[in-house]
Design a protein around this motif. Sequence first.
Motif, mmCIF file in Angstrom:
data_model
loop_
_atom_site.group_PDB
_atom_site.id
_atom_site.type_symbol
_atom_site.label_atom_id
_atom_site.label_comp_id
_atom_site.label_asym_id
_atom_site.label_seq_id
_atom_site.Cartn_x
_atom_site.Cartn_y
_atom_site.Cartn_z
ATOM 1 N N ALA A 41 0.821 -1.217 0.000
ATOM 2 C CA ALA A 41 0.000 0.000 0.000
ATOM 3 C C ALA A 41 0.856 1.270 0.000
ATOM 4 O O ALA A 41 0.305 2.367 -0.074
ATOM 5 N N ALA A 42 2.168 1.122 0.100
ATOM 6 C CA ALA A 42 3.052 2.302 0.064
ATOM 7 C C ALA A 42 3.832 2.294 -1.253
ATOM 8 O O ALA A 42 4.995 1.900 -1.304
ATOM 9 N N VAL A 43 3.157 2.668 -2.325
ATOM 10 C CA VAL A 43 3.781 2.673 -3.657
ATOM 11 C C VAL A 43 3.423 3.954 -4.413
ATOM 12 O O VAL A 43 2.381 4.563 -4.168
ATOM 13 N N THR A 44 4.299 4.321 -5.337
ATOM 14 C CA THR A 44 4.024 5.446 -6.231
ATOM 15 C C THR A 44 3.933 4.892 -7.639
ATOM 16 O O THR A 44 4.794 4.103 -8.046
ATOM 17 N N GLU A 45 2.887 5.266 -8.369
ATOM 18 C CA GLU A 45 2.756 4.768 -9.734
ATOM 19 C C GLU A 45 2.221 5.874 -10.639
ATOM 20 O O GLU A 45 1.568 6.820 -10.168
ATOM 21 N N GLU A 46 2.482 5.717 -11.935
ATOM 22 C CA GLU A 46 1.897 6.650 -12.903
ATOM 23 C C GLU A 46 0.449 6.211 -13.126
ATOM 24 O O GLU A 46 0.201 5.102 -13.577
ATOM 25 N N PHE A 47 -0.496 7.083 -12.771
ATOM 26 C CA PHE A 47 -1.905 6.673 -12.891
ATOM 27 C C PHE A 47 -2.595 7.333 -14.084
ATOM 28 O O PHE A 47 -3.713 6.967 -14.452
ATOM 29 N N HIS A 48 -1.889 8.313 -14.680
ATOM 30 C CA HIS A 48 -2.390 9.001 -15.875
ATOM 31 C C HIS A 48 -1.128 9.483 -16.589
ATOM 32 O O HIS A 48 -0.172 9.873 -15.899
ATOM 33 N N GLY A 50 2.021 10.948 -17.544
ATOM 34 C CA GLY A 50 2.758 12.114 -17.044
ATOM 35 C C GLY A 50 2.457 12.472 -15.593
ATOM 36 O O GLY A 50 3.098 13.361 -15.031
ATOM 37 N N PHE A 51 1.490 11.805 -14.969
ATOM 38 C CA PHE A 51 1.097 12.131 -13.590
ATOM 39 C C PHE A 51 1.347 10.916 -12.689
ATOM 40 O O PHE A 51 0.793 9.840 -12.933
ATOM 41 N N ARG A 52 2.189 11.128 -11.655
ATOM 42 C CA ARG A 52 2.497 10.045 -10.717
ATOM 43 C C ARG A 52 2.004 10.438 -9.326
ATOM 44 O O ARG A 52 2.024 11.610 -8.960
ATOM 45 N N ASN A 53 1.585 9.450 -8.564
ATOM 46 C CA ASN A 53 1.186 9.763 -7.188
ATOM 47 C C ASN A 53 1.281 8.511 -6.326
ATOM 48 O O ASN A 53 1.337 7.394 -6.834
ATOM 49 N N SER A 54 1.261 8.737 -5.010
ATOM 50 C CA SER A 54 1.134 7.634 -4.071
ATOM 51 C C SER A 54 -0.230 7.022 -4.330
ATOM 52 O O SER A 54 -1.238 7.723 -4.250
ATOM 53 N N VAL A 55 -0.257 5.733 -4.639
ATOM 54 C CA VAL A 55 -1.536 5.150 -5.071
ATOM 55 C C VAL A 55 -2.499 4.979 -3.899
ATOM 56 O O VAL A 55 -3.673 5.323 -4.004
ATOM 57 N N ALA A 56 -2.018 4.454 -2.782
ATOM 58 C CA ALA A 56 -2.912 4.173 -1.646
ATOM 59 C C ALA A 56 -2.525 5.065 -0.469
ATOM 60 O O ALA A 56 -3.077 6.159 -0.316
ATOM 61 N N ALA A 57 -1.571 4.611 0.378
ATOM 62 C CA ALA A 57 -1.110 5.486 1.468
ATOM 63 C C ALA A 57 -0.544 6.750 0.848
ATOM 64 O O ALA A 57 0.095 6.706 -0.207
ATOM 65 N N TYR A 58 -0.788 7.889 1.479
ATOM 66 C CA TYR A 58 -0.469 9.145 0.804
ATOM 67 C C TYR A 58 0.285 10.147 1.663
ATOM 68 O O TYR A 58 0.712 11.188 1.167
ATOM 69 N N THR A 59 0.467 9.865 2.949
ATOM 70 C CA THR A 59 1.148 10.866 3.774
ATOM 71 C C THR A 59 1.912 10.178 4.906
ATOM 72 O O THR A 59 1.512 9.109 5.381
ATOM 73 N N VAL A 60 3.010 10.778 5.320
ATOM 74 C CA VAL A 60 3.934 10.088 6.225
ATOM 75 C C VAL A 60 4.048 10.818 7.564
ATOM 76 O O VAL A 60 4.086 12.046 7.613
ATOM 77 N N SER A 61 4.052 10.021 8.631
ATOM 78 C CA SER A 61 4.294 10.533 9.976
ATOM 79 C C SER A 61 4.651 9.377 10.902
ATOM 80 O O SER A 61 5.487 9.506 11.778
ATOM 81 N N LEU A 62 3.990 8.234 10.656
ATOM 82 C CA LEU A 62 4.089 7.134 11.611
ATOM 83 C C LEU A 62 5.365 6.310 11.429
ATOM 84 O O LEU A 62 5.718 5.507 12.288
ATOM 85 N N LEU A 63 6.074 6.519 10.317
ATOM 86 C CA LEU A 63 7.294 5.751 10.029
ATOM 87 C C LEU A 63 8.293 5.941 11.169
ATOM 88 O O LEU A 63 8.671 7.071 11.491
ATOM 89 N N ALA A 241 6.822 12.273 1.502
ATOM 90 C CA ALA A 241 8.048 11.625 1.029
ATOM 91 C C ALA A 241 8.244 12.060 -0.418
ATOM 92 O O ALA A 241 7.347 11.842 -1.254
ATOM 93 N N ILE A 242 9.377 12.682 -0.700
ATOM 94 C CA ILE A 242 9.620 13.140 -2.077
ATOM 95 C C ILE A 242 9.623 11.917 -3.006
ATOM 96 O O ILE A 242 10.301 10.922 -2.745
ATOM 97 N N GLY A 243 8.810 12.045 -4.068
ATOM 98 C CA GLY A 243 8.634 10.892 -4.967
ATOM 99 C C GLY A 243 7.410 10.069 -4.579
ATOM 100 O O GLY A 243 7.080 9.095 -5.251
ATOM 101 N N GLY A 244 6.754 10.452 -3.484
ATOM 102 C CA GLY A 244 5.564 9.712 -3.046
ATOM 103 C C GLY A 244 5.925 8.596 -2.073
ATOM 104 O O GLY A 244 7.102 8.343 -1.797
ATOM 105 N N MET A 245 4.883 7.910 -1.566
ATOM 106 C CA MET A 245 5.104 6.892 -0.529
ATOM 107 C C MET A 245 5.964 5.742 -1.047
ATOM 108 O O MET A 245 6.603 5.029 -0.263
ATOM 109 N N GLY A 246 5.975 5.554 -2.364
ATOM 110 C CA GLY A 246 6.811 4.511 -2.948
ATOM 111 C C GLY A 246 8.281 4.745 -2.652
ATOM 112 O O GLY A 246 9.075 3.792 -2.613
ATOM 113 N N ALA A 247 8.660 5.997 -2.411
ATOM 114 C CA ALA A 247 10.063 6.289 -2.132
ATOM 115 C C ALA A 247 10.490 5.637 -0.813
ATOM 116 O O ALA A 247 11.657 5.252 -0.644
ATOM 117 N N ILE A 248 9.542 5.505 0.119
ATOM 118 C CA ILE A 248 9.860 4.838 1.399
ATOM 119 C C ILE A 248 10.143 3.356 1.118
ATOM 120 O O ILE A 248 11.153 2.801 1.564
#
Length: 533
Positions: A41-48, A50-63, A241-248
């Motif tokens: 659930a912590a991944v970044t993918e191109e969904f459209h 030219g547009f990439r985003n964290s697909v599921a989990a979207y914000t970081v604090s608990l790491l 996370a720069i690059g989205g959650m996938g960067a983690i």
Amino acid sequence: MNETDVVIIGGGHNGLTCAAYLARAGLRVNVVERRGVAGGAAVTEEFHPGFRNSVAAYTVSLLNPKIISDLQLYEHGLTIVERRAQNFLPHPEGRYLLTGEGRTRKSLETLSPRDAARLDGFNRKLEAIADVLRAFMLRAPPNLVDGFGVAAIRESFNALGSANILRRLNLEQQRDLLDLFTRSAGEMLDEVFENDLIKALFGFDAIVGNYASPYAAGSAYVMLHHAFGEVNGKKGVWGHAIGGMGAISEAMARAARQAGAEIRLKASVREVLVERDRAVGVTLENGESIRAKYVVSSVNPKLLYTRLVPSDALPGAFRARIENWRNGSGTFRMNVALDALPSFTALPGEGDHLTAGIILAPSLGYMDRAYHDARERGWSKAPIVEVLIPSTLDDALAPKGKHVASLFCQHVAPELPGGRSWDDHREEVADLMIATVDQYAPGFANRVVGRQVLSPLDLEREFGLLGGDIFHGALTLNQLFSARPMLGHADYRGPLKGLYHCGSGAHPGGGVTGAPGHNAAKVILRDHRALFG
Ligand SMILES: Cc1cc2nc3c(=O)[nH]c(=O)nc-3n(C[C@H](O)[C@H](O)[C@H](O)COP(=O)(O)OP(=O)(O)OC[C@H]3O[C@@H](n4cnc5c(N)ncnc54)[C@H](O)[C@@H]3O)c2cc1C
């Protein structure tokens, strides 16, 4: 047949964390991941295009900071930045609350000077308990064991250690702890505050991933669960996370590979191999088998025990109980590509508020109605939406001048009433979510040039999140701490020898924490040393 020391089912961020620790300790580790990309659930993918985003989990604090440091995630390419404002809560009538360092009290004063005066006291109370919970994150909770053997002695020490942590709280704080574990967030917030928006700020944390009203008993714990994180040493802060959650996950995968772990993608486990009450490996969908001394699962416990472990290998009582494991977080997730930033009626134009978590749910009553509505109809007529626009902090996610937004939406029913399928209602509900944002930011709908829609059913199909449950099981008192995933198995050991849990279905539960992966690795290494010295 391949042989290894450890096979880890699922390459989500917890599977990767566990792999990294075990490989660093010298074990041969194979991670087998069903999807074509690691991270769960912590991944970044191109969904459209030219547009990439964290697909599921979207914000970081608990790491967890210890995991960041042990696995050298920053050295492996991870960068986490703070939002410039933490949260923005616009009200349909035009007022708003804007929170963040140096902002919250000032903003609240314009809404309720009485609440502004009470804010620090409430935060202090929450923070004291969150500090205690932090101390529990990286240790197995006390586990219930039968008899008086070595395990019982070990667990008595564990219980003593836990009691010592709790003793850091004075009597009044212990009463607060009991309240936060058992009461509703709504009741507690109504006792302290009068303003709807400040109550909604805390109340939102109580219903994130929690298919319940903020007035449901136990919702206060979920609020607390979202308060124990930190970003770059600042407690309670959320970041990107720069690059989205996938960067983690990518940084974790690098740490694991560098230590020697092998991560196989598109390698779905069909079955856990069991011989004489011991898990001895896995068989993949392609028929290949991998034998291992330790089989470690990072998937939802109900998925593991009802689909992957042969039912006749399990004690009947265990199997009956895990079948009732409560899944379903009431979540609907969208990613949208925007050709321009939205402008909110309550605070028009660009500004730091567009880097914040924008919470569209202006009162606890609104959230309560959203829940009851979803129970009755399958989704809320007026849903709760958090909008996050990560491209305001990270310009590599979208083409120049364009943006991506995450829409984290609640409440929707994990399964629609009347036997209807999410496949027939996905787009209709997605339109409703966009229309909801449009009410607060007119023109938003016209700025959407592409979208990705994940109903609870899609979350299950895509990520193996049963019922779309973002936490691998509800964070209710009967599924937390020593009861996660079941009394007697809170020590990351399953009911079969050689089988372990390292995912969010184990303590301390969901969120991109890395903690279950870390804790499971510790237990496996202890068992390994006991067996092989
Ligand atoms: C929509 C959504 C939003 C969220 N938002 C946030 C957030 O903003 N911040 C936050 O901290 N947390 C958030 N969470 C929660 C958090 O993402 C999860 O709790 C956490 O990522 C789970 O990690 P995990 O490694 O335990 O499990 P998972 O990430 O679920 O990983 C399990 C892995 O097992 C794989 N798998 C499943 N079946 C098999 C099989 N048979 N064989 C092999 N592999 C298999 C899956 O593909 C998956 O990769 C969110 C979750 C979701 C779904």
